[in-house]
Scaffold this motif. Structure first.
Motif, PDB file in Angstrom:
ATOM      1  N   UNK A  58     -11.015  39.012  56.547  1.00 52.00           N
ATOM      2  CA  UNK A  58      -9.680  38.484  56.806  1.00 52.00           C
ATOM      3  C   UNK A  58      -8.605  39.495  56.411  1.00 52.00           C
ATOM      4  N   UNK A  59      -8.818  40.159  55.283  1.00 55.99           N
ATOM      5  CA  UNK A  59      -7.871  41.194  54.849  1.00 55.99           C
ATOM      6  C   UNK A  59      -7.781  42.277  55.913  1.00 55.99           C
ATOM      7  N   UNK A  60      -8.966  42.715  56.381  1.00 53.60           N
ATOM      8  CA  UNK A  60      -8.996  43.788  57.366  1.00 53.60           C
ATOM      9  C   UNK A  60      -8.280  43.370  58.643  1.00 53.60           C
ATOM     10  N   UNK A 102       2.176  39.713  58.286  1.00 55.29           N
ATOM     11  CA  UNK A 102       0.969  39.440  57.500  1.00 55.29           C
ATOM     12  C   UNK A 102       0.888  37.989  57.073  1.00 55.29           C
ATOM     13  N   UNK A 103       2.029  37.325  56.981  1.00 56.92           N
ATOM     14  CA  UNK A 103       2.022  35.953  56.491  1.00 56.92           C
ATOM     15  C   UNK A 103       2.075  34.904  57.577  1.00 56.92           C
ATOM     16  N   UNK A 104       2.162  35.325  58.834  1.00 54.88           N
ATOM     17  CA  UNK A 104       2.346  34.353  59.912  1.00 54.88           C
ATOM     18  C   UNK A 104       1.168  33.384  59.997  1.00 54.88           C
ATOM     19  N   UNK A 105       1.480  32.117  60.169  1.00 56.84           N
ATOM     20  CA  UNK A 105       0.445  31.101  60.166  1.00 56.84           C
ATOM     21  C   UNK A 105       0.439  30.276  61.455  1.00 56.84           C
ATOM     22  N   UNK A 106       1.585  29.662  61.767  1.00 52.75           N
ATOM     23  CA  UNK A 106       1.628  28.728  62.894  1.00 52.75           C
ATOM     24  C   UNK A 106       1.201  29.354  64.208  1.00 52.75           C
ATOM     25  N   UNK A 107       1.781  30.493  64.539  1.00 50.06           N
ATOM     26  CA  UNK A 107       1.503  31.108  65.833  1.00 50.06           C
ATOM     27  C   UNK A 107       0.057  31.570  65.925  1.00 50.06           C
ATOM     28  N   UNK A 108      -0.445  32.217  64.870  1.00 50.14           N
ATOM     29  CA  UNK A 108      -1.812  32.723  64.939  1.00 50.14           C
ATOM     30  C   UNK A 108      -2.826  31.574  64.871  1.00 50.14           C
ATOM     31  N   UNK A 109      -2.409  30.488  64.233  1.00 50.68           N
ATOM     32  CA  UNK A 109      -3.303  29.335  64.154  1.00 50.68           C
ATOM     33  C   UNK A 109      -3.619  28.797  65.548  1.00 50.68           C
ATOM     34  N   UNK A 110      -2.639  28.884  66.451  1.00 55.86           N
ATOM     35  CA  UNK A 110      -2.843  28.373  67.806  1.00 55.86           C
ATOM     36  C   UNK A 110      -3.792  29.270  68.602  1.00 55.86           C
ATOM     37  N   UNK A 111      -3.696  30.574  68.422  1.00 61.23           N
ATOM     38  CA  UNK A 111      -4.482  31.484  69.265  1.00 61.23           C
ATOM     39  C   UNK A 111      -5.760  31.990  68.600  1.00 61.23           C
ATOM     40  N   UNK A 112      -5.979  31.604  67.338  1.00 63.77           N
ATOM     41  CA  UNK A 112      -7.215  32.026  66.673  1.00 63.77           C
ATOM     42  C   UNK A 112      -8.293  30.988  66.906  1.00 63.77           C
ATOM     43  N   UNK A 113      -9.512  31.437  67.102  1.00 63.06           N
ATOM     44  CA  UNK A 113     -10.609  30.486  67.234  1.00 63.06           C
ATOM     45  C   UNK A 113     -11.158  30.063  65.885  1.00 63.06           C
ATOM     46  N   UNK A 114     -10.516  30.501  64.814  1.00 64.29           N
ATOM     47  CA  UNK A 114     -10.943  30.181  63.452  1.00 64.29           C
ATOM     48  C   UNK A 114     -12.386  30.577  63.214  1.00 64.29           C
ATOM     49  N   UNK A 115     -12.778  31.733  63.725  1.00 61.25           N
ATOM     50  CA  UNK A 115     -14.126  32.209  63.471  1.00 61.25           C
ATOM     51  C   UNK A 115     -14.097  32.988  62.170  1.00 61.25           C
ATOM     52  N   UNK A 116     -14.857  32.504  61.216  1.00 68.61           N
ATOM     53  CA  UNK A 116     -14.879  33.194  59.916  1.00 68.61           C
ATOM     54  C   UNK A 116     -15.348  34.625  60.115  1.00 68.61           C
ATOM     55  N   UNK A 117     -14.648  35.533  59.483  1.00 69.47           N
ATOM     56  CA  UNK A 117     -15.067  36.917  59.536  1.00 69.47           C
ATOM     57  C   UNK A 117     -14.697  37.625  60.820  1.00 69.47           C
ATOM     58  N   UNK A 118     -14.129  36.895  61.798  1.00 71.65           N
ATOM     59  CA  UNK A 118     -13.782  37.587  63.035  1.00 71.65           C
ATOM     60  C   UNK A 118     -12.330  37.365  63.454  1.00 71.65           C
ATOM     61  N   UNK A 119     -11.894  36.130  63.614  1.00 69.07           N
ATOM     62  CA  UNK A 119     -10.511  35.923  64.053  1.00 69.07           C
ATOM     63  C   UNK A 119      -9.732  35.142  63.010  1.00 69.07           C
ATOM     64  N   UNK A 120     -10.087  35.341  61.771  1.00 68.52           N
ATOM     65  CA  UNK A 120      -9.456  34.623  60.686  1.00 68.52           C
ATOM     66  C   UNK A 120      -8.554  35.555  59.906  1.00 68.52           C
ATOM     67  N   UNK A 121      -7.247  35.383  60.004  1.00 66.73           N
ATOM     68  CA  UNK A 121      -6.365  36.216  59.191  1.00 66.73           C
ATOM     69  C   UNK A 121      -6.258  35.587  57.801  1.00 66.73           C
TER      70      UNK A 121
END
Lengths: 281, 282, 338
Positions: free
Chosen positions: A60-62, A210-229
């Protein structure tokens, strides 16, 4: 600063107003900030470190760094280009352009994510095209970058435009008249003049990216280790009953925010004059 | 180039180079990142005609969510106006220990990721949190009610009022104020007659910014809101829920409604602000 | 001047250097398992086991990535392009939705044993320690002053099982009919103060935030909540009647054909039925299908009267009648405000 004290009217009110202001800030700002760290260390330092031992956290950091490293430079180049044409030239429709640049500020982050789904989702405008090309936008890093770019688009431009307007074009005009090329003029005259404001804008842009949540939450598939900021990782840990972990990661982000503020305040105190144009708006 | 007395010109001439490149890039970038995506937001809802849009927007749940988002944002903006003015006042007019720290802290809600703020506020105001327990003893529940939403929105809106009022307050003509003091005006009179009119436009502008930010706020709210339809569900969350139900048009319709409403409210604020500026400048 | 410029450019390079593009490719296959909320811990434990098994069979290792959320929402993400090799969702209906859009071949539920549901669960009650409101059975949920926590049936699979179990209980009572069932469920949702989008959110609301008197939960989620969050704070009540929840699994044909990962994806799901996996399933509080594994956990899972989804006419019909836009849930939920 001290001139303020001498001239302040209603000195009798001072303790009340200062007390009220301090109490309010403590309640609204310091308490939540303190809570992040207290909760993060609730079960001691080992539990705190545990969150940072998971590979998912580092993924997620990366990812957060990658997204910011693409989005921030893009918006920086955009901010400089926009400021160059708005502050240095007179043209029709300038006000419209300024309004459009400000637009992302008044749009909900959720909408800033939604629009990309409307374009690139399965039922989106460009879905057939994307399918032909075999490109996936939503639920990938590309989608995260697009959403982040949209949310953080105005930051650099907004810092630079008022400053460059106030500074005027005389120095650059002189350089050009003396035969300097366009890029030379930009790098040797303009850039040094705007460097602190530029840094200031980049800093804010980066903090938000780095802190954005709402917008990325919509377009992320919430895959741990891959699309999780990182901010999304906070939510996942929170949902997994791992409150200490969630707050530990959150404290990392809070540390980043504090670091940003530190540099920002430092810039403001040292280069107050050069930043004044923005602050006076 | 040519003499321009009569002909319409897109750009005034000047010696500086780089306009075509800078302008072209700016417009291209804006189109790709802002205009085309927002065009989708404006156009998509109408794909099925009026009826689906109307069905989503007339749904009591949508109306309740819009009412909550806009209502709580408005209340938060007013609270921030009052408290923001006090904070700005303290920062500009007085010297006290820790002032610089206080000044720096004002920007924290801006720099702190919203999800972090969300879980922290929830931990504080949940019925088993430190402040939440205290309020619960008084029979008042904060988290998971609209009050929790309000707290989160006050948090995110805090910097805007302070930062717009601060510079104006620094510039208020102290001589006029001192004259008023010499003439025997009390603190309240001076505040009402001298300072408030000067600060009002900036205060309103700050309110507008805080409001616009709060209306669309998502990250800090969803943790603390409880997300109870018709009661503590905010409009941005409803957009996500519509999306999760695969209703693109519905999601876009709510988004568009939010955008249009915000725009109208900000326009009205702008007009009032313009009037105030004209009145205060003789 | 030059020096300053270099500082600026240098700091930019530093930012860029700090983030090398993506991690180095790992050997072997990568699978994405898109699942629903309460399986987080199960698959976290299962994935390394499968990796070991896959290696044992002479393949290079396999990295399985997980995505969790409300089951309905997850299905829609897959429809929207989330490239899942396998879906392990809360109910067959959600996989049907994906199949309807052509990503999964029809008849998918016949491709694996037990309707492609390698484990089952049921819906139980989680109450505060000592059960202060005396909740034993479904009708107790609508007693005066009882607050019920359940997620939103529109986005959560577990919530749909909750809803159907409540519906089914009303039906089986003397004089029960569609009308009484509807009245009961309507009243039930009047007692719901918070409606999260996923099962996990509801558990957090109930246990961590202390809201509500009873949580309608997956049996496994209830066990987990007691274990992880509230020993001595919450306890499980098993009602006399509930529903047999069959969380289904399927390979997403379009994705695996594109990626060429069909073999490993298929093996991933098939290995769920193997005895060691079935024991693992039981350890994570799901009811195993395998009789040997089931026998091992016989004391853990009480027997109760269970309806199946077939008793309600199958998911297609249930989805259409109850949960689609304009269905029964919309009708009973919307007006029940305040």
């Amino acid at each position: 600063m001290s001139r303020a004290a001498r001239l302040s009217p209603g000195r009798g009110w001072a303790p009340l107003i200062i007390g009220l202001a301090t109490a309010w800030m403590a309640l609204i700002v310091l308490l939540p900030l303190g809570t992040v760290f207290v909760e993060a260390f609730r079960r001691g330092g080992m539990a705190f470190l545990e969150a940072f031992r998971q590979p998912d956290t580092w993924a997620a950091v990366r990812l957060t760094l990658v997204v910011a490293a693409i989005a921030v430079p893009l918006n920086t180049v955009f901010g400089v280009a926009a400021a160059w044409c708005i502050a240095r030239f007179e043209f029709k429709g300038k006000n419209l352009l300024v309004t459009l640049i400000d637009l992302p500020f008044s749009v909900s982050p959720v909408i800033s994510g939604l629009v990309w789904v409307l374009l690139f989702g399965a039922a989106g405008w460009f879905a057939p095209l994307m399918q032909d090309l075999g490109v996936q936008v939503i639920f990938t890093t590309t989608g995260l970058v697009l959403a982040t770019v949209l949310v953080t688009l105005p930051f650099v431009a907004r810092e630079l435009i008022p400053l460059m307007q106030e500074q005027g074009a005389d120095e650059e005009a002189a350089a050009i008249t003396l035969g300097a090329g366009g890029w030379t003029t930009f790098f040797t005259v303009t850039l040094p003049n705007i460097r602190w404001a530029l840094l200031y804008g980049v800093l804010l842009c980066n903090a938000r990216a780095m802190g954005e949540f709402g917008a990325v939450s919509v377009v992320s598939g919430h895959i741990r280790g891959r699309t999780n900021t990182l901010p999304l990782h906070v939510e996942i840990l929170y949902n997994e009953y791992n409150f200490v972990g969630a707050f530990a990661v959150a404290s990392g982000l809070a540390g980043l925010a504090l670091f940003t503020l530190l540099i920002k305040s430092g810039l403001e105190w040292r280069y107050a004059g050069e930043l004044a144009a923005t602050r006076r708006r | 180039m040519t003499s321009a007395t009569a002909s319409w010109r897109f750009r005034e001439p000047g010696v500086l180079p780089g306009f075509p490149l800078a302008f072209g890039f700016t417009v291209f970038y804006l189109s790709v990142i802002v205009l085309i995506p927002l065009a989708a937001l404006v156009v998509r809802p109408w794909e099925g005609g009026w009826e689906p849009v109307w069905r989503v927007l007339s749904d009591p749940r949508t109306l309740a969510a819009l009412r909550l988002s806009f209502g709580a944002a408005a209340v938060a903006a007013v609270v921030n106006a009052v408290m923001g003015l006090i904070v700005a006042w303290a920062l500009v007019r007085y010297d006290f220990p820790g002032k610089r720290l206080l000044d720096a802290m004002v920007d924290l809600p801006f720099a702190l990721p919203t999800a972090v703020a969300g879980i922290a506020l929830t931990a504080i105001y949940a019925p088993n949190g430190p402040l939440g327990a205290w309020f619960a003893d008084m029979g008042l529940q904060i988290a998971y009610t609209p009050r929790g939403v309000l707290i989160a929105l006050i948090f995110v809106g805090l910097p805007f009022v302070v930062r717009t009022v601060q510079p104006v307050l620094e510039d208020v003509d102290r001589e006029v104020e001192e004259a008023a003091e010499t003439l025997g005006a009390g603190a309240f009179q001076r505040a009402r007659l001298v300072i408030l009119p000067a600060v009002a436009p900036a205060l309103l502008a700050g309110c507008g910014l805080a409001f616009a930010r709060a209306v669309g706020e998502y990250g800090s709210v969803i943790f603390i809101a409880g997300n109870m339809p018709l009661r503590s569900e905010i409009a941005p969350l409803l957009i996500i829920i519509q999306l999760e139900q695969f209703n693109y048009a519905g999601a876009a319709a709510i988004g568009l409604a939010m955008l249009v409403l915000s725009f109208i409210i900000l326009l009205i604020l702008n007009i009032i602000q313009g009037r105030l500026v004209r009145r205060s400048a003789p | 001047m030059l020096g300053r410029r270099e500082v600026l450019l240098g700091s930019g390079a530093l930012v860029l250097a700090g983030c090398s593009p993506q991690q180095e490719p790992e050997p072997g296959a990568r699978l994405l398992n898109v699942s629903y909320d309460p399986t987080r811990e199960l698959y976290q434990a299962y994935n390394p086991r499968f990796d070991a098994e896959w290696r044992r069979q002479g393949h290079p290792g396999v990295t399985v990535e997980q995505s969790h959320g409300g089951s309905g929402r997850q299905a829609r993400s897959v429809i929207d392009g989330l490239a899942a090799d396998v879906v392990t969702l809360a109910l067959a209906g959600d996989i049907d939705q994906i199949a309807k859009r052509g990503l999964i071949a029809t008849g998918w539920e016949k491709r694996l044993p037990f309707n492609s549901a390698p484990y089952t669960s049921t819906i139980v009650f989680l109450v505060r320690q000592g059960n202060p409101k005396g909740i034993r059975d479904w009708p107790d949920l609508i007693k005066e002053g009882v607050q019920v926590i359940t997620p939103n049936p529109k986005t959560s699979g577990g919530a749909r099982w909750n809803y159907l179990a409540a519906w089914g209980d009303a039906l089986r009572r003397p004089g029960g009919s569609a009308a009484t069932a509807r009245a009961f469920v309507t009243e039930l949702f009047r007692h719901v103060p918070v409606l999260d989008t996923g099962a996990r959110g509801s558990t957090t609301t109930f246990v961590q935030r202390g809201i509500g008197d009873v949580l309608l939960a997956w049996e496994n989620e209830a066990f987990l909540a007691v274990e992880e969050l509230g020993p001595g704070k919450v306890e499980i009540v098993v009602p006399p009647y509930s529903i047999l929840a069959e969380p289904s699994v399927a390979v997403v044909d379009r994705v695996v054909d594109q990626k060429g990962s069909r073999a490993v994806a298929q093996a991933y799901l098939e290995f769920l039925y193997a005895e060691p996996s079935q024991v693992l399933v039981g350890e994570h509080y799901y009811r195993p299908r395998n009789p040997v594994a089931a026998a091992r956990f016989a004391t853990r899972f009480p027997t109760l009267e269970l309806s199946t989804i077939a008793d309600f006419g199958g998911w297609q019909q249930v989805q259409q009648i109850h949960f689609d836009d304009g269905g029964v849930f919309d009708a009973i939920y919307q007006p029940s405000r305040r």
